[in-house]
Design an enzyme around this catalytic site. Structure first.
Site, PDB file in Angstrom:
ATOM      1  CG  HIS A  43     -18.811  23.668  -8.658  1.00  0.00           C
ATOM      2  ND1 HIS A  43     -19.227  22.973  -9.780  1.00  0.00           N
ATOM      3  CD2 HIS A  43     -19.801  23.944  -9.327  1.00  0.00           C
ATOM      4  CE1 HIS A  43     -20.195  22.157 -10.066  1.00  0.00           C
ATOM      5  NE2 HIS A  43     -20.951  23.515  -9.292  1.00  0.00           N
ATOM      6  CG  ASP A  44     -12.313  22.613  -7.473  1.00  0.00           C
ATOM      7  OD1 ASP A  44     -13.309  22.389  -6.977  1.00  0.00           O
ATOM      8  OD2 ASP A  44     -11.963  21.370  -8.666  1.00  0.00           O
TER       9      ASP A  44
END
Length: 84
Positions: free
Chosen positions: A23-24
């Site tokens: 995600h990041d």
């Protein structure tokens, strides 16, 4: 303990997925490599914990990542992570 192993083990236990989610890094890539994504304009509605709308009467349009070039995102991420 290796952070990736810890994160992977957590996902195995909580989600049954043997792997980690990116995600990041993928969010960051959307900023630095927008060419790897396609975008659509969408309306965003923000709902608070008590169920009320935070922006009642307002329309907020944002650009939302719609598709991703997965192969190139993984290649680029691996290249960056493996740099000496």
């Amino acid at each position: 303990m290796d952070m990736c192993k810890f994160y992977r083990d957590w996902h195995v236990k909580s989600d049954g997925v043997y792997g980690i989610f990116l995600h990041d890094p993928v969010s960051f890539l959307a900023l630095v490599r927008p060419d790897l994504f396609t975008y659509k304009v969408a309306v965003v509605t923000v709902e608070t914990q008590d169920g009320t709308l935070a922006i009642l009467g307002q329309t907020i349009l944002v650009s939302v990542a719609w598709t991703v070039n997965v192969k190139e995102v993984l290649r680029y991420t691996k290249k960056q992570v493996m740099k000496p």
